[in-house]
Design a protein around this motif. Sequence first.
Motif, PDB file in Angstrom:
ATOM      1  N   LYS A 377       0.905  -1.118   0.082  1.00 16.79           N
ATOM      2  CA  LYS A 377       0.077   0.030   0.006  1.00 16.79           C
ATOM      3  C   LYS A 377       0.830   1.069  -0.087  1.00 16.79           C
ATOM      4  O   LYS A 377       2.054   1.133   0.748  1.00 16.79           O
ATOM      5  CB  LYS A 377      -1.014   0.114   1.145  1.00 16.79           C
ATOM      6  N   VAL A 378       0.339   2.214  -0.764  1.00 20.79           N
ATOM      7  CA  VAL A 378       0.865   3.393  -0.743  1.00 20.79           C
ATOM      8  C   VAL A 378       1.439   4.046   0.838  1.00 20.79           C
ATOM      9  O   VAL A 378       2.349   4.776   1.119  1.00 20.79           O
ATOM     10  CB  VAL A 378       0.304   4.438  -1.579  1.00 20.79           C
ATOM     11  N   ALA A 379       0.236   3.914   1.479  1.00 24.79           N
ATOM     12  CA  ALA A 379       0.396   4.323   2.787  1.00 24.79           C
ATOM     13  C   ALA A 379       1.591   3.688   3.781  1.00 24.79           C
ATOM     14  O   ALA A 379       1.856   4.139   4.699  1.00 24.79           O
ATOM     15  CB  ALA A 379      -1.148   4.180   3.641  1.00 24.79           C
ATOM     16  N   ASP A 380       1.970   2.555   3.221  1.00 25.08           N
ATOM     17  CA  ASP A 380       2.953   1.922   3.940  1.00 25.08           C
ATOM     18  C   ASP A 380       4.308   2.304   3.237  1.00 25.08           C
ATOM     19  O   ASP A 380       5.516   1.950   3.861  1.00 25.08           O
ATOM     20  CB  ASP A 380       2.820   0.312   4.119  1.00 25.08           C
ATOM     21  N   VAL A 381       4.520   3.090   2.333  1.00 22.78           N
ATOM     22  CA  VAL A 381       5.758   3.688   1.756  1.00 22.78           C
ATOM     23  C   VAL A 381       5.947   4.685   2.576  1.00 22.78           C
ATOM     24  O   VAL A 381       5.587   5.770   2.313  1.00 22.78           O
ATOM     25  CB  VAL A 381       5.519   3.733   0.413  1.00 22.78           C
TER      26      VAL A 381
END
Length: 396
Positions: A377-381
Amino acid sequence: MKIRTTTIGILCAGLFISLLSISCNGNKDARKEAIAEYKVIKLAPETIELYNEIPATIEGVENIEIRPKIEGFIEKVLVDEGEYVEKGTLLFVLNAPQYEQEVRNAQAAISSAKAEVSSAQLDVEKAKPLVKREIISSFELTSAEHTVTAKKAALEQAQASLANAKTNYNYTRITAPVSGFIGTLPYKLGSLVSSSTVEPLTTISNIKKVYAYFSMNEKTHLEFVRQNQGTTSDERKNNQPEVSLLLPDYTMFDQKGSIQTISGQVDEETGSFNVRAVFNNPDNILRTGNSATIRVPRTIENALQIPQSATYEIQGNVYAYVVDSLSQAKSTKIKVTPSVSGQAYIVTEGLKANDEVIIEGVNTLSTGKKIKPVLVKVADVEALQGSTKNTKSTNN
C-alpha cells in the motif's frame, strides 16, 4: 563371485538413479528460487500541492526617510539606532538662530501693524462728525477709510509672515512622522545639514506589516493565474492562495501572507513580473532589508508519485522499472519533479494510472527479468508520506 558383482552393479545403478533424482529436484528448486520477490506499488492519481520558491526582499509598509527642511547644525540627537519610537516623538533638534530672529521680527511687525490700524481707525472716527458739519469734504473721510483697509491688509501680511517664521522655526525640531524603528544615524552632533543633504538624517520603518518584493517568471505567473477561480479580477484576487515565507535560517515564518499586486506588464529586461506580497509581523521579527524565500503554491490534479529510491539515472535521464503482463521488469524513461523532502518524485511523463512500479532493489534489475511482484500500500511507503503537502518546484 559373479552373483556378488551383479549385486554391486545393481546397488550402484540404484545409487546413481537416486543421485540423479535429487539433482533434478535441486535444479527445479533452484529455478523456483531464481524468481525473487520485489515490492511494487500501483499508481493512483491524486491532487498534490506544489510550490515555487522565489528569492524575496523585505520592506516595512512604511519606510520613511527623515530629512531636514531647513539648514542648521545638529544640536541634539534624541534617539539611537534600532530604537522603536511612536509617531510624534522628537528625534533631532537643529541649531538655526536666524529662524528664531524671524519669529521675533514678525511679532514686532504685527504689533506695529496693529498700532497703525488703530491710528487709522481713529482718523476715520474724527473725520465722520467733521463731514456732517461740512467742515471737511467726504473725500477725506473716504480716504481715511481706505487707509484703514490698507493698514488691516498690512496687519494680515505681518500675521502671515509670523506664521511662516514659526513654521520655519518648528522645522528645527524634527519629529517622527510614523511609529517604527530607527535606522542608521549617519550624522553626529554639530553636523551641518540641509534639505539638499544627500543622505537622510535617518529612516523610520513601520514593520507591523511588511512587504515581500519578488519577481515571477511568465511560466509561474500563468500557473498562478490559471488556478485562481473567478469571473472578475476581484474574484480571482480574493481566491488567491496564501503564500508563505522561508527565513534565512531555513525556518518557516509563522504568518501566512497574500499577494497584493502584480505588475501589469512583463519587464523586458528580465522577462518577469514584479510582485508584492504582504505579511503581518506582530513580533517584529522581519526588518526592512531582510532577505527571504517566498513560496507560491500551485496545485496539480491527477498527479502520480513514486519514491526516488524506485528510480535510477543514465546520462541525465530518469528511469523506473514497471511490471509488465508477464511479471517481468521493464525499464521506462520518465520525467519528474522532485519533492522538497528529497524522497519522492512527481511523475509528469512516462507512467500512467494503475502501472505497477518496482520500489526496491532497482540496481539488481534489468529489462526482461522475471520477478514475483509483492503489492504494498502507498500508505506503507515512508517516502510518500506527507509529500502531498511538501513538494516544491523552483522558479526557473
